[in-house]
Design an enzyme around this catalytic site. Structure first.
Site, short mmCIF file in Angstrom:
data_model
loop_
_atom_site.label_atom_id
_atom_site.label_comp_id
_atom_site.label_asym_id
_atom_site.label_seq_id
_atom_site.Cartn_x
_atom_site.Cartn_y
_atom_site.Cartn_z
N HIS A 30 0.85 -1.17 0.00
CA HIS A 30 0.00 0.00 0.00
C HIS A 30 0.90 1.23 0.00
O HIS A 30 1.94 1.24 0.66
CB HIS A 30 -0.92 0.00 1.24
CG HIS A 30 -2.02 1.01 1.16
ND1 HIS A 30 -1.84 2.34 1.48
CD2 HIS A 30 -3.32 0.88 0.77
CE1 HIS A 30 -2.99 2.98 1.30
NE2 HIS A 30 -3.89 2.14 0.88
N GLU A 45 -7.76 -4.86 -0.30
CA GLU A 45 -8.34 -5.60 -1.41
C GLU A 45 -8.26 -7.12 -1.21
O GLU A 45 -9.14 -7.85 -1.68
CB GLU A 45 -7.66 -5.23 -2.73
CG GLU A 45 -8.06 -3.88 -3.29
CD GLU A 45 -7.20 -2.76 -2.74
OE1 GLU A 45 -6.27 -3.05 -1.95
OE2 GLU A 45 -7.46 -1.58 -3.06
#
Length: 387
Positions: free
Chosen positions: A272, A325
């Site tokens: 991320h 996700e």
């Protein structure tokens, strides 16, 4: 006439990483701590203990509702779920035109039509209450639009929204035509809450840039949807699940991952740009997935463990963990959502965060207009002959 030297602009990080562009009261992401919040409350705690409508009220009004406010807000937003006749009539054509690209692409067109049919005016010309009313109407309609476009694309009739169901349960009902099991509705609601807002990500920043021009609420939201559609932003939940499918069995985890990491490929669902520790959304969603249990969850946990170990070996010094996700895809799969609806479901949550940012940005009349540093051939060059 003499030409001055190029305008000197200080260098900024690529992608504006870490550049502070404004002040906000909506929340923050503390990447090194693995923590993020909505207003003054932990986003994860809100997802664990609150409802989607609670968080929606918090983002729009700056406070959590009391019992009376909650009931009024739930009733009002539920009453806004229906679509105007001209919008409903256009949805079959929009679905046909976007048959290859899916509901998120269709949403851009449908949202624009929604705003036009409602006569939404530029936020620059509206008072705060009218802006909030437009934003509420758009947020309430997005799940109806997304589910209708999906069903039409599958050759099915849209399902009319129900005012007696909460936001998440109604979304699943419109998607499937059946009232969802409470556990599945709650799992999806917790996912939706966890993805309402997340700092100045690409789609939120896009919405605020458009708002700074004074455009109407739906114009700002349509731009945000366009940004979300990119696979490097909102398009990863189904791709992360595709990774599990591609690996297939536990014995293939190590060779499959090593081959791709050594080839420089990105492993969807890992890493991320903000977090340097475990993504708190991923941690919460892992727990939700494990509450359901089953082979898919066990396999996902094993893949997560092995991928993190391999990444630590091959990319030492870098903190690469699962992001939202990875387990979002697992949870949505367990709750029966089709994969083509994973990113649209993300959108059904993030539209509230976008709208809160639109309302905040509309209070500032200064247009966002950054500069670029020109690095091309020195001007002015003579025009080529015989131009």
């Amino acid at each position: 006439m003499p030409i001055s030297a190029p305008t000197a602009h200080p260098a900024v990080p690529r992608g504006l990483a870490g550049v502070v562009v404004t002040d906000t009261t909506l929340g923050d992401v503390r990447g090194r701590e693995g923590f993020y919040h909505y207003r003054q409350y932990s986003a994860v705690e809100l997802a664990e203990r609150g409802t989607f409508e609670d968080v929606w009220h918090l983002m729009f009004h700056g406070r959590l509702p009391d019992a009376a406010e909650r009931a009024a807000f739930v009733a009002h937003t539920a009453s806004l779920r229906g679509l105007a006749g001209e919008v409903k009539a256009a949805l079959p054509a929009i679905a046909r035109a976007g048959s290859a690209s899916g509901p998120l692409a269709g949403l851009r067109t449908a949202l624009s039509l929604l705003g036009a049919s409602a006569g939404m005016l530029p936020v620059y010309d509206l008072d705060p209450e009218r802006r909030r009313a437009d934003a509420l109407a758009a947020c309430a309609a997005v799940p109806t639009l997304l589910t209708a476009l999906h069903r039409l694309g599958q050759g099915l009739e849209p399902v009319e929204p129900r005012q007696d169901l909460p936001y998440a349960a109604n979304y699943l009902y419109m998607l499937t035509g059946q009232e969802p099991e409470p556990a599945r509705a709650r799992a999806v609601e917790q996912y939706l809450i966890s993805t309402v807002d997340h700092g100045f990500n690409a789609s939120t920043f896009t919405a605020r840039v458009i708002t700074s021009t004074g455009a109407d609420v739906v114009a700002c939201l349509t731009g945000a949807v366009g940004a979300l559609s990119g696979p490097l932003h909102g398009g990863a939940p189904s791709r992360a699940l595709d990774t599990l499918d591609a690996i297939g069995t536990p014995d293939r985890i190590d060779p499959w991952i090593r081959e791709r990491v050594l080839a420089g490929e990105r492993i969807m669902g890992f890493g991320h740009p903000v977090y340097r520790t475990e993504d708190p959304r991923s941690r919460m969603l892992r727990g939700i997935a494990q509450s359901f249990g089953g082979p898919l969850v066990d396999f996902a946990v094993e893949v997560e463990s092995r991928v993190e170990a391999i990444l630590a070996e091959l990319k030492p010094g870098r903190e690469l963990h699962t992001n939202v996700e990875f387990y979002a895809g697992v949870v949505m799969e367990l709750c029966g959502l089709p994969r083509e609806m994973f990113t649209p479901t993300f959108c059904a949550a993030r539209v509230v965060g976008w709208s809160a940012n639109i309302l905040e940005q509309a209070e500032d009349s200064k247009i966002i207009r950054p500069a670029a540093r020109y690095v091309g051939a020195p001007p002015p060059q003579p025009l080529p002959a015989p131009f």
